[in-house]
Write a protein that holds these residues in place. Structure first.
Motif, PDB file in Angstrom:
ATOM      1  N   PRO A 385       0.822  -1.217   0.000  1.00  0.00           N
ATOM      2  CA  PRO A 385       0.000   0.000   0.000  1.00  0.00           C
ATOM      3  C   PRO A 385       0.852   1.260   0.000  1.00  0.00           C
ATOM      4  CG  PRO A 385      -0.164  -1.146   2.099  1.00  0.00           C
ATOM      5  CD  PRO A 385       0.583  -2.041   1.185  1.00  0.00           C
ATOM      6  N   LEU A 386       0.278   2.314  -0.525  1.00  0.00           N
ATOM      7  CA  LEU A 386       0.920   3.614  -0.679  1.00  0.00           C
ATOM      8  C   LEU A 386       2.018   3.613  -1.728  1.00  0.00           C
ATOM      9  CD1 LEU A 386       1.150   4.764   3.055  1.00  0.00           C
ATOM     10  CD2 LEU A 386      -0.657   5.171   1.412  1.00  0.00           C
ATOM     11  N   PHE A 390       0.433  -0.642  -5.914  1.00  0.00           N
ATOM     12  CA  PHE A 390      -0.816  -0.944  -5.208  1.00  0.00           C
ATOM     13  C   PHE A 390      -1.973  -0.232  -5.869  1.00  0.00           C
ATOM     14  CE2 PHE A 390      -3.469  -1.994  -1.650  1.00  0.00           C
ATOM     15  CZ  PHE A 390      -4.289  -0.901  -1.460  1.00  0.00           C
ATOM     16  N   LEU A 391      -1.746   1.013  -6.212  1.00  0.00           N
ATOM     17  CA  LEU A 391      -2.800   1.805  -6.821  1.00  0.00           C
ATOM     18  C   LEU A 391      -3.268   1.176  -8.130  1.00  0.00           C
ATOM     19  CD1 LEU A 391      -4.328   4.505  -6.599  1.00  0.00           C
ATOM     20  CD2 LEU A 391      -2.536   5.510  -7.988  1.00  0.00           C
ATOM     21  N   TRP A 394      -5.195  -1.999  -7.400  1.00  0.00           N
ATOM     22  CA  TRP A 394      -6.505  -1.684  -6.811  1.00  0.00           C
ATOM     23  C   TRP A 394      -7.479  -1.276  -7.905  1.00  0.00           C
ATOM     24  CZ3 TRP A 394      -8.137  -0.997  -1.514  1.00  0.00           C
ATOM     25  CH2 TRP A 394      -9.414  -0.428  -1.390  1.00  0.00           C
ATOM     26  N   GLY A 464       2.014   6.845  -4.961  1.00  0.00           N
ATOM     27  CA  GLY A 464       0.821   6.206  -4.428  1.00  0.00           C
ATOM     28  C   GLY A 464       0.220   6.959  -3.255  1.00  0.00           C
ATOM     29  N   LEU A 465       0.999   7.879  -2.660  1.00  0.00           N
ATOM     30  CA  LEU A 465       0.476   8.640  -1.518  1.00  0.00           C
ATOM     31  C   LEU A 465      -0.535   9.692  -1.966  1.00  0.00           C
ATOM     32  CD1 LEU A 465       3.720   9.239   0.548  1.00  0.00           C
ATOM     33  CD2 LEU A 465       1.638   8.232   1.403  1.00  0.00           C
ATOM     34  N   PRO A 467      -2.018  10.346  -5.518  1.00  0.00           N
ATOM     35  CA  PRO A 467      -2.062  10.088  -6.957  1.00  0.00           C
ATOM     36  C   PRO A 467      -3.175  10.809  -7.690  1.00  0.00           C
ATOM     37  CG  PRO A 467      -3.191   8.341  -5.827  1.00  0.00           C
ATOM     38  CD  PRO A 467      -2.802   9.329  -4.773  1.00  0.00           C
ATOM     39  N   LEU A 471      -4.344   9.965 -11.498  1.00  0.00           N
ATOM     40  CA  LEU A 471      -5.614   9.296 -11.755  1.00  0.00           C
ATOM     41  C   LEU A 471      -6.483  10.132 -12.689  1.00  0.00           C
ATOM     42  CD1 LEU A 471      -6.496   7.871  -8.225  1.00  0.00           C
ATOM     43  CD2 LEU A 471      -5.693   6.639 -10.220  1.00  0.00           C
TER      44      LEU A 471
ATOM     45  N   ALA C  64      -2.940  11.124   3.738  1.00  0.00           N
ATOM     46  CA  ALA C  64      -2.888  11.003   2.273  1.00  0.00           C
ATOM     47  C   ALA C  64      -4.261  10.605   1.784  1.00  0.00           C
ATOM     48  CB  ALA C  64      -1.847   9.967   1.849  1.00  0.00           C
ATOM     49  N   PRO C  66      -5.105   8.356  -1.244  1.00  0.00           N
ATOM     50  CA  PRO C  66      -4.657   7.604  -2.422  1.00  0.00           C
ATOM     51  C   PRO C  66      -5.759   7.206  -3.380  1.00  0.00           C
ATOM     52  CG  PRO C  66      -4.629   6.221  -0.475  1.00  0.00           C
ATOM     53  CD  PRO C  66      -4.984   7.577  -0.012  1.00  0.00           C
ATOM     54  N   PHE C 137      -4.986  -1.532   7.006  1.00  0.00           N
ATOM     55  CA  PHE C 137      -4.173  -2.390   6.142  1.00  0.00           C
ATOM     56  C   PHE C 137      -2.748  -1.843   6.018  1.00  0.00           C
ATOM     57  CE2 PHE C 137      -3.442  -5.560   3.036  1.00  0.00           C
ATOM     58  CZ  PHE C 137      -2.866  -5.009   1.911  1.00  0.00           C
ATOM     59  N   VAL C 138      -2.644  -0.532   5.831  1.00  0.00           N
ATOM     60  CA  VAL C 138      -1.318   0.083   5.714  1.00  0.00           C
ATOM     61  C   VAL C 138      -0.542  -0.098   7.020  1.00  0.00           C
ATOM     62  CG1 VAL C 138      -0.092   2.276   5.447  1.00  0.00           C
ATOM     63  CG2 VAL C 138      -2.041   1.763   3.989  1.00  0.00           C
ATOM     64  N   ILE C 183     -11.318  -4.811  -0.774  1.00  0.00           N
ATOM     65  CA  ILE C 183     -11.778  -4.278  -2.054  1.00  0.00           C
ATOM     66  C   ILE C 183     -13.241  -4.632  -2.279  1.00  0.00           C
ATOM     67  CG2 ILE C 183     -11.402  -4.339  -4.553  1.00  0.00           C
ATOM     68  CD1 ILE C 183      -8.457  -4.909  -3.990  1.00  0.00           C
TER      69      ILE C 183
END
Lengths: 486, 109, 495
Positions: A385-386, A390-391, A394, A464-465, A467, A471, C64, C66, C137-138, C183
């Motif tokens: 993640p981050l 990951f992005l 996802w 990823g922090l 984005p 996006l 953040a 994301p 999760f992080v 998800i």
């Protein structure tokens, strides 16, 4: 007056993006010393990157009109986005190549740099070309330049010739398939112009499906998608950093980007969309599984990165297979993730001339920045993640779940799990093992040229922090598949 | 007497061209000799160009095909010559065996 | 100091702590001062936050963004605040103890050890204060990565495979099970925020709820649910300060907190839809508790015995959370039992492992059979050991007793009497592997050659043990206040 020149340059940016690297390549052949050639190549690539990013920002926000200059160009969202990405990656890799000019064989370095610029020009040309024939010409320009880049390495290691032969063989087959496919598709659609393709009426769906499938298959060979990826390991396994950057990073990225562009057009036709969807999904699934399994078993860092790239390419294909704007946007995000991870891993390996996994033992103490880059790349491939990795995953899983493609979500999880194994192995060796005393180690003040590459890779992975901008750009690009006419 | 027209010959020509592509591709992928692989690429490339012609593609597309095929052939020939010089062989099994012997550094990891 | 700043400090202080320890590893006194000082600071911030929660204040920080509708955010709530106070408070004792063990045993790379302990505490605090599933999760992954070097610390032939097993199990389960569940939840609810009453409430059918519950529970492998428990015994060969962090204060409690948060804030009333999966998991967990207690009995090495013992106790947390299946007051009782069990386990496990660490540092003994009579020459240490053992067994008036009482109440009230039976059997087996050990240590004849060190246990090694043991008595007076403190988060009535 300078403002007028800037406006003129902006109006013809697509042409400049193709011509500038080619001019740079020509300059390489007369530049003389390797360092001077590298400096000139870096300037040219940087200028190209600047133009490309400015152009992409303008095109994706609708603020920038473009003009035809006698060469058939057709700008669409994916083309603009991916061209900017490629140009930036090319600039970074060319500057980074300055760290290992001696490894590439000092005298052959200008030739290698020229070929890297040709690779860049070819893939960008394919992303901006206006018809299928031009796309093929540009793709083959890039591919053959890549073959040459691999072969130039032969003075250092003759295995490069074997790799180049495999690239040529497979790539040649890919060319024939693409050409045949383009012929069939153009016949069925009544046109080969990209601008007209979006609105063309497919008269023979079977013929069009076959043509589209062949084109995509041909591009899949270039992208190193499993099971057509045999050339990748042979070409990259024992290569120099210029080859890994030029072919492993730039080449595969360019091929995937062109594939995304072509898929965007052919899948828009409802008569053949489902068939292409199935083909992409099948290829993507196989690539994810095969690439992941092979990466887990790899003992050579460059091969591991190549196989991880195969797995990542599979994720891109799965995103494309969804056929929706969300899917295409996810594919673009994953292209960025792929580029960042490739730069991080190949760059980190180059800093210490690391090839095998054993050479990573204790790397964190010897080369902290390079280790951080490899760690960041490994975390991105894991889908931690981050990170940008990951992005991308996802977005793919989210789009897949939305379309009811649970199996695609499962494959992405498999890719991430495999990433945990092979990425974790890299991290463990770098930070928790002592250096191999027999290892000769790296040296040379020019290694500092890799610094910007590594910093850029780490920063991209950390994208990823926050984005949001990426996006939005990807979404905008995916919605513009109809294209902007130059 | 029935004279075959261009239109009725088209599927036949296209089928023949596709067959050439398949034969050439198989040769390029499966044969062990580098020169034969190159020949296979040539055949596949010619087949694709023939298909282009049979399906009524523009002259520009044909020229692109020929140019790329020419470039591939030139690079291929140069590679074969270099392989002969470096390995003393053009058979891929001999070349792969020679590379595997020198690939010992990976077994140390 | 505002509440937001305190929240930022409690999360950020351990990061600064770790960096300073690594930058200033010498002299050892300075290193230890930094470690203990920052631990105190973090505990102080946690107490401040708990006080703020008690007064009805809220705070949320977003680090953040994301994804759309998904923030990396941390917020204060009663559950998180309570856990942070307990864990950071015990963390201070652990910091003092770690300083003593590192000196007594001449532990290698002490700065690295203490730095990653600090990072692990940052991770568990982040888990406690996570505002949504993504942040959890992080924090979970960060905690895994921070704790991995603790397992790998010794770098020898035992440590490397253990570290790989640790990392592989925790990461693979979180990516393979938890991530898809997260998800899927996002696809259903459009958001991942922890909500009282459950973010999935009224949005899922029975099939989806059952599958999601299984995915979440198996995905939080830090709770040591079989078959995802392998990491726990694998990690038991690390240095004792690392074991405290892993088994008592960071990794294992994070698993329990995660299960509790998922059941309370993700499922909430949707637990009614997941009856089948919940009952199946309760069976699995109950059998796991019994098996772990039995395996603990077979272990001669104190570290392995304690690893399986705490595993059994951790599974009691999961059982309590899963008992919140049926609506009504007994659901809240199950959740309260789980929360109390986390507190009791943290106090007791930290005491036991610290006592074992003190014993190993002073006498060099790590075999259970060598513990006989040591209580006569190390009275404070083994007094703490005995108290903690009594708490683990569930003997009143120690903390563990209250947790088990609520667990049995919840089980019986939910109609799942057999669950109470499983828990009781596990408690009896816990007695068999801890009771005689503690008794023998205190009652047997003192060994004549006990000490490796001529001066015995320093205060750094003995005081934290006895103070942590005293904490196990705390629930005697704090149970009711804690119930009131936690009541706002139970959506279905107070226990």
């Amino acid at each position: 007056m300078s403002a007028a020149y800037i406006d003129l340059a902006r109006a013809h940016a697509p042409l400049l993006l193709i011509v500038m690297p080619l001019i740079g390549a020509a300059l390489m052949l007369v530049s003389g010393p390797a360092r001077l050639s590298w400096f000139v190549a870096g300037l040219v690539a940087s200028a190209g990157a600047f133009v490309a990013v400015d152009f992409a920002l303008g095109a994706l926000t609708g603020a920038q009109p473009v003009a035809a200059v006698g060469v058939m160009l057709h700008v669409d969202g994916i083309g603009a986005f991916a061209a900017a990405l490629l140009a930036v990656v090319a600039a970074l890799t060319i500057w980074g190549a300055g760290a290992t000019l001696k490894d590439s064989g000092g005298a052959a370095a200008p030739l290698a740099l020229a070929l890297m610029l040709c690779v860049t020009a070819g893939w960008i040309g394919a992303l901006l070309a206006g018809d299928l024939g031009s796309i093929i010409a540009a793709v083959e320009t890039a591919w053959l330049a890549g073959v040459g880049l691999v072969a130039v390495n032969a003075s250092r290691d003759r295995a490069a010739l074997n790799g180049a032969l495999r690239m040529l063989s497979l790539g040649g087959v890919g060319f024939a398939l693409m050409l045949l496919g383009a012929a069939l598709f153009a016949r069925a659609a009544g046109t080969s112009s990209m601008e007209s393709l979006a609105l063309a009426r497919i008269e023979a769906p079977g013929l069009a499906s076959a043509g589209a499938a062949l084109m995509i298959l041909g591009l899949a060979v270039k992208a190193g998608v499993a099971p057509l990826h045999a050339w990748g390991v042979a070409a990259l396994g024992r290569s120099t950093s210029m080859v890994t950057f030029g072919v492993g990073a730039l080449g595969m990225l360019g091929a995937l980007a062109v594939m995304s562009r072509v898929a965007g057009y052919v899948m828009a036709a409802p008569e053949i969309g489902e068939g292409i969807q199935a083909a992409l999904a099948a290829l993507g699934g196989v690539s994810v599984v095969v690439g992941s399994v092979q990466a887990v078993g790899a003992r050579n860092l460059l091969r591991l990165t190549a196989y991880a790239g195969v797995s990542q390419a599979g994720c891109v294909l799965l995103s494309l297979a969804l056929g929706s704007p969300a899917g295409f946007a996810a594919a673009l995000v994953q292209l960025v993730a792929f580029a960042a991870a490739a730069l991080a891993l190949y760059g980190g390996a180059s800093a210490g001339r690391v090839q095998t996994l054993a050479m990573l033992d204790g790397y964190a103490q010897r080369a902290p920045l390079a280790s951080t880059a490899i760690t960041a790349g490994a975390l991105s491939l894991m889908g931690a993640p981050l990170t940008i990795g990951f992005l991308g995953r996802w977005r793919l899983v989210e789009a897949g779940v939305g379309a009811g493609w649970w199996w695609a979500a499962g494959l992405v999880i498999i890719a991430s799990l495999a990433g945990v194994f092979y990425g974790g192995r890299l991290i463990e060796r770098m930070y928790f093992r002592r250096a191999n005393t027999a290892y000769a180690g790296e040296g040379g003040v020019w290694r500092v040229a890799l610094g910007p590459v590594l910093v850029a890779a780490i920063a991209t992975i950390a994208w990823g922090l926050a984005p949001g901008g990426l996006l939005r750009a990807a979404t905008s690009a995916s919605l513009m598949l109809g294209g902007l006419s130059p | 007497m029935i004279t075959p027209t261009v239109a009725s010959l088209e599927p036949v020509l296209a089928a023949g061209a596709i067959a050439l592509v398949i034969i050439g591709a198989l040769a390029a992928l499966l044969l062990g000799n580098a020169i034969k692989r190159l020949a296979g690429l040539l055949i596949a490339g010619f087949g694709a160009i023939a298909a282009l012609a049979a399906l009524g593609a523009s002259d520009g597309a044909l020229i692109v095909g020929v140019a790329v095929l020419f470039a591939q052939t030139a690079i291929g020939i140069a590679l074969v010559v270099r392989l002969q010089e470096a390995y003393g062989a053009v058979d891929t099994s001999d070349i792969d065996a020679a590379d595997a012997d020198s690939d010992v550094q990976d077994r140390a990891s | 100091m505002t509440v937001e700043i305190a929240l930022f400090c409690v999360l950020g202080a351990p990061l600064v702590q770790a960096a300073l320890i690594l930058l200033l590893p010498k002299p050892p006194g300075l290193r230890d001062l930094i470690h203990i000082g920052f631990s105190l600071f973090a505990a102080g911030c946690a107490i401040y936050l708990a006080n703020a929660v008690a007064h009805g204040e809220t705070a949320r920080i977003v680090l953040a963004r994301p994804l759309p509708n998904v923030d990396l955010a941390f917020a204060i709530d009663p559950l998180g605040a309570m856990m942070a106070v307990v864990l950071t408070g015990l963390g201070v004792l652990h910091a003092v103890h770690a300083a003593g063990v590192v000196r007594a045993k001449q532990e290698k790379a002490p700065a690295r050890l203490l730095a990653f302990i600090a990072l692990s505490m940052c991770g568990v605090t982040a888990v406690a204060f996570s505002a949504n599933l993504f942040s959890f999760f992080v924090a979970y992954q960060a905690l895994t990565l921070a704790a991995f070097p603790l397992v790998a610390h010794r770098g020898d032939e035992e440590a490397r495979p253990a570290a790989r097993a640790f990392l592989a199990t925790l990461l693979a389960s979180s990516i393979g099970f938890f991530l898809p569940a997260m998800i899927w939840t996002y696809a259903i609810a459009g958001a991942l925020d922890f909500q009282a009453g459950g973010v999935l409430a009224g949005r899922v059918d029975a099939f989806t709820a059952n599958v999601l519950l299984v995915l979440y529970v198996l995905g939080i492998a830090m709770a040591a649910i079989p078959p995802m428990h392998r990491w726990l015994p694998a990690s038991s060969n690390g240095p004792f300060p690392a074991l405290v962090a892993i088994q008592a204060l960071a990794v294992l409690p994070a698993g329990g907190i995660g299960i509790l948060k998922v059941v309370t804030f993700v499922f909430g009333t949707a637990m009614e839809q997941a009856v089948i999966a919940a009952q199946a998991l309760i069976v699995l967990v109950g059998l796991g508790m019994i098996a772990a207690a039995l395996i603990a009995l077979s272990k001669e090495d104190i570290r392995e015995r304690l690893a399986y013992s705490v595993m059994a106790q951790s599974l009691a947390v999961v059982m309590g959370a899963l008992l919140a299946v049926l609506p009504g007051e007994y659901a809240a009782a199950g959740l309260f039992a789980a929360a109390l069990q986390i507190v009791a386990l943290a106090c007791a496990a930290s005491t036991l492992v610290m006592a074992a660490g003190t014993t190993a540092a002073i006498t060099g003994r790590t075999k259970v059979s060598d513990y006989a009579g040591l209580g006569r020459v190390m009275p404070w240490t083994f007094a703490g050991f005995a108290i903690a053992s009594a708490s683990m067994i569930g003997l009143p008036p120690f903390a563990g007793a209250w947790a088990k009482l609520w667990l049995i109440t919840a089980a019986a009230g939910s109609g799942l009497v057999w669950a109470a039976g499983l828990a009781s059997v596990a408690a009896i087996l816990t007695f068999t592997h801890l009771g005689p050990l503690a008794a023998n240590a205190l009652a047997a004849r003192a060994p004549t050659d006990a000490f490796k060190r001529p001066d015995g246990a320093s205060i750094l090694l003995a005081a934290p043990v006895i103070l942590a043991a005293a904490a196990t008595l705390s629930l005697l007076v704090l149970a009711n206040p804690l119930a009131e403190f936690l009541s706002p988060i139970w959506a279905r009535g107070a226990p």
